[in-house]
Design an enzyme around this catalytic site. Structure first.
Site, mmCIF file in Angstrom:
data_model
loop_
_atom_site.group_PDB
_atom_site.id
_atom_site.type_symbol
_atom_site.label_atom_id
_atom_site.label_comp_id
_atom_site.label_asym_id
_atom_site.label_seq_id
_atom_site.Cartn_x
_atom_site.Cartn_y
_atom_site.Cartn_z
ATOM 1 N N CYS A 122 -4.672 2.769 -3.460
ATOM 2 C CA CYS A 122 -3.745 3.136 -3.168
ATOM 3 C C CYS A 122 -2.956 2.223 -3.225
ATOM 4 O O CYS A 122 -1.956 1.803 -1.942
ATOM 5 C CB CYS A 122 -3.702 3.728 -1.417
ATOM 6 S SG CYS A 122 -4.686 4.858 -1.524
ATOM 7 N N LYS A 171 -10.063 -0.685 10.696
ATOM 8 C CA LYS A 171 -9.945 -2.198 9.647
ATOM 9 C C LYS A 171 -10.576 -3.109 9.868
ATOM 10 O O LYS A 171 -10.718 -3.963 9.653
ATOM 11 C CB LYS A 171 -8.649 -1.939 8.511
ATOM 12 C CG LYS A 171 -8.730 -0.652 7.601
ATOM 13 C CD LYS A 171 -7.631 -1.094 6.822
ATOM 14 C CE LYS A 171 -7.570 -0.052 6.091
ATOM 15 N NZ LYS A 171 -7.423 0.494 4.918
ATOM 16 N N ASP A 195 3.295 -4.427 8.251
ATOM 17 C CA ASP A 195 2.261 -3.304 7.809
ATOM 18 C C ASP A 195 0.741 -4.689 8.177
ATOM 19 O O ASP A 195 0.562 -5.331 7.399
ATOM 20 C CB ASP A 195 1.649 -2.779 6.397
ATOM 21 C CG ASP A 195 0.939 -2.597 5.956
ATOM 22 O OD1 ASP A 195 -0.130 -2.079 6.704
ATOM 23 O OD2 ASP A 195 1.110 -1.846 5.342
ATOM 24 N N GLN A 253 -4.210 -4.955 6.790
ATOM 25 C CA GLN A 253 -5.220 -5.870 6.560
ATOM 26 C C GLN A 253 -5.400 -7.362 6.608
ATOM 27 O O GLN A 253 -6.074 -7.938 6.572
ATOM 28 C CB GLN A 253 -5.236 -6.412 5.232
ATOM 29 C CG GLN A 253 -5.985 -4.968 3.955
ATOM 30 C CD GLN A 253 -7.140 -4.999 4.734
ATOM 31 O OE1 GLN A 253 -7.528 -4.853 4.674
ATOM 32 N NE2 GLN A 253 -7.008 -3.182 4.000
ATOM 33 N N HIS A 295 0.840 -1.132 0.068
ATOM 34 C CA HIS A 295 -0.289 -0.245 0.198
ATOM 35 C C HIS A 295 1.033 1.364 -0.477
ATOM 36 O O HIS A 295 1.995 1.305 0.643
ATOM 37 C CB HIS A 295 -0.781 0.207 0.845
ATOM 38 C CG HIS A 295 -2.251 0.899 1.317
ATOM 39 N ND1 HIS A 295 -1.570 2.582 1.442
ATOM 40 C CD2 HIS A 295 -3.381 0.708 1.513
ATOM 41 C CE1 HIS A 295 -2.821 2.782 1.479
ATOM 42 N NE2 HIS A 295 -3.759 2.066 1.334
HETATM 43 N N1 PLP Z 1 -1.786 -0.973 4.637
HETATM 44 C C1 PLP Z 1 -2.765 -1.213 3.864
HETATM 45 C C2 PLP Z 1 -2.432 -2.678 3.526
HETATM 46 C C3 PLP Z 1 -4.568 -0.985 3.728
HETATM 47 O O1 PLP Z 1 -4.611 -1.860 3.409
HETATM 48 C C4 PLP Z 1 -4.175 0.325 4.283
HETATM 49 C C5 PLP Z 1 -4.975 0.932 4.017
HETATM 50 O O2 PLP Z 1 -6.242 0.496 3.024
HETATM 51 C C6 PLP Z 1 -3.087 1.281 4.830
HETATM 52 C C7 PLP Z 1 -2.155 0.684 4.867
HETATM 53 C C8 PLP Z 1 -3.584 2.626 5.510
HETATM 54 O O3 PLP Z 1 -4.298 2.508 6.299
HETATM 55 P P1 PLP Z 1 -4.565 3.514 7.296
HETATM 56 O O4 PLP Z 1 -4.972 4.854 6.006
HETATM 57 O O5 PLP Z 1 -5.956 3.298 7.942
HETATM 58 O O6 PLP Z 1 -3.592 4.092 7.869
#
Ligand code: PLP
Length: 389
Positions: free
Chosen positions: A347, A209, A183, A186, A106
């Protein structure tokens, strides 16, 4: 209801809906013990502080961290990763060093690293993935060199649904002396995460999430690493003593929690975790896998479909396109029929570049979705395709 139709909400990877107990916990806080924390001797402040610190322990146990002070509250995954990229980068990156990420990240796990690499004249290197959306595992060992300072990698892809073999990846990195940031945005709501078993150095996730409010997230960090890093933001709470000549910093976790925190978010996150625990994460994982299998089975009825991400290990996230139809057009028509799916690059533009597409339609399921909703989605999808072809 949307457009006078029952809503089918299939955009859970973007954010989940919130259970009543989470909403109630927020109201209860504001109705009964709204107060700033860690600062007052008065009754309300003490009550709010106790609840806040209790929530930290609930989160510690949920991911099996060794200490509650290894749980740092942030705004979300993005802020957690920025915190590490900035503080780690400022302390440990030198010109010519390398930071390793993967092709399926992401933007939140790309941009902070690219920014600090540019600042420190370090190089960002990328582990490639194959056509079904699995990391090219044998490349990992090759790409870790004596210059690699950190590996930052996603546990589960938000576009492809791929669950990476994160424990094995961490083992490889550690065998070469490289720390790993995971990270987990998900992953945490779909499967058991045990940071000690994984041996992750850092693990980042977002509350929203996983059925919790927006604006709250967590950075888990091993005590030894968090102690080695300098503070991220300056302000109240994160200090020991302040004079104009010299400042000392607070102990963990407060060193990384400058200013008034998101108390309602933390309390809501605790309730969301208790909600997940009351059902059982294994039960949730099995149920969601059942939904994914049912969806994949029914999707066979659609000709001319192209999937992105068919890894053997995958969560209930399905990205696809149908023939030459633009994902945006399909998304708009599905929306009119009461179906909320995600369209676009999610993203993760490098994934779109890899497959040479502008975007995908993404269905992402959660524990409250049903097979009946999948049936509604299939009817709507077929109608939308007929309209657009
Ligand atoms: N990493 C992953 C794999 C994501 O799916 C997301 C959000 O969709 C993020 C990071 C960023 O999360 P946040 O916008 O809650 O900081």
């Amino acid at each position: 209801m949307v457009y006078k139709r029952p809503l089918v909400y299939f955009d859970n990877a973007a954010t989940t809906q919130k259970p009543q107990i989470v909403i109630d916990a927020i109201s209860e806080y504001y109705e009964n013990y709204n107060s700033n924390i860690h600062r007052g001797v008065h009754y309300l402040s003490q009550q709010a502080t106790d609840q806040f610190e209790q929530a930290r322990k609930t989160i510690q146990h949920y991911i099996n961290a060794k200490h509650s002070h290894e749980i740092i509250f942030t705004k979300g995954t993005t802020e957690s990763i920025n915190l590490v990229a900035q503080t780690f980068g400022m302390s440990f990156l030198n010109p010519g060093d390398e930071v390793l990420i993967s092709e399926m990240e992401h933007h939140a796990n790309i941009v902070p690293w690219k920014m600090i690499c540019d600042l420190k004249r370090a190089t960002l290197k990328v582990i490639p993935m194959n056509e079904v959306g699995e990391l090219e595992f044998d490349q990992i060992e090759r790409l870790i060199t004596s210059k690699t300072k950190i590996l930052a990698i996603t546990h589960t892809s938000n576009v492809l649904g791929t669950i990476n073999p994160i424990k094995k990846i961490i083992q490889i990195a550690h065998s070469k002396g490289v720390p790993v940031l995971v990270d987990g945005a998900q992953a945490v709501s779909h499967s058991k995460v045990d940071v000690q078993e994984l041996d992750a150095d850092f693990y980042a996730f977002s509350g929203h999430k996983m059925y919790a409010p927006m604006g709250i997230g967590v950075l888990y960090g091993k005590e030894e690493w968090l102690n080695k890093l300098p503070p991220y933001q300056g302000g109240g709470e994160m200090i020991g003593k302040v004079t104009f000549e010299e400042i000392t910093y607070n102990e963990l976790p407060f060193k990384f929690e400058a200013g008034t925190p998101n108390v309602e978010g933390v309390l809501g996150l605790e309730k969301a975790i208790q909600y997940i625990q009351s059902i059982g994460i294994e039960k949730i994982a099995n149920y969601e896998q059942g939904l994914l299998n049912y969806l994949m089975d029914r999707m066979k009825e659609i000709p001319n479909i192209h999937y992105y991400g068919l890894s053997k290990e995958k969560v209930a996230v399905l990205s696809f396109n149908v023939g030459d139809i633009h994902p945006y057009d399909l998304g708009v028509i599905l929306d009119q029929m009461g179906i909320a799916v995600r369209t676009g690059h999610h993203c993760a533009q490098p994934i779109m570049d890899k497959f040479n597409i502008p975007g995908t339609i993404r269905v992402s399921l959660a524990l409250y979705n049903t097979k009946a909703e999948i049936d509604l989605f299939m009817d709507a999808l077929k109608k939308a395709i007929t309209m657009l072809e």
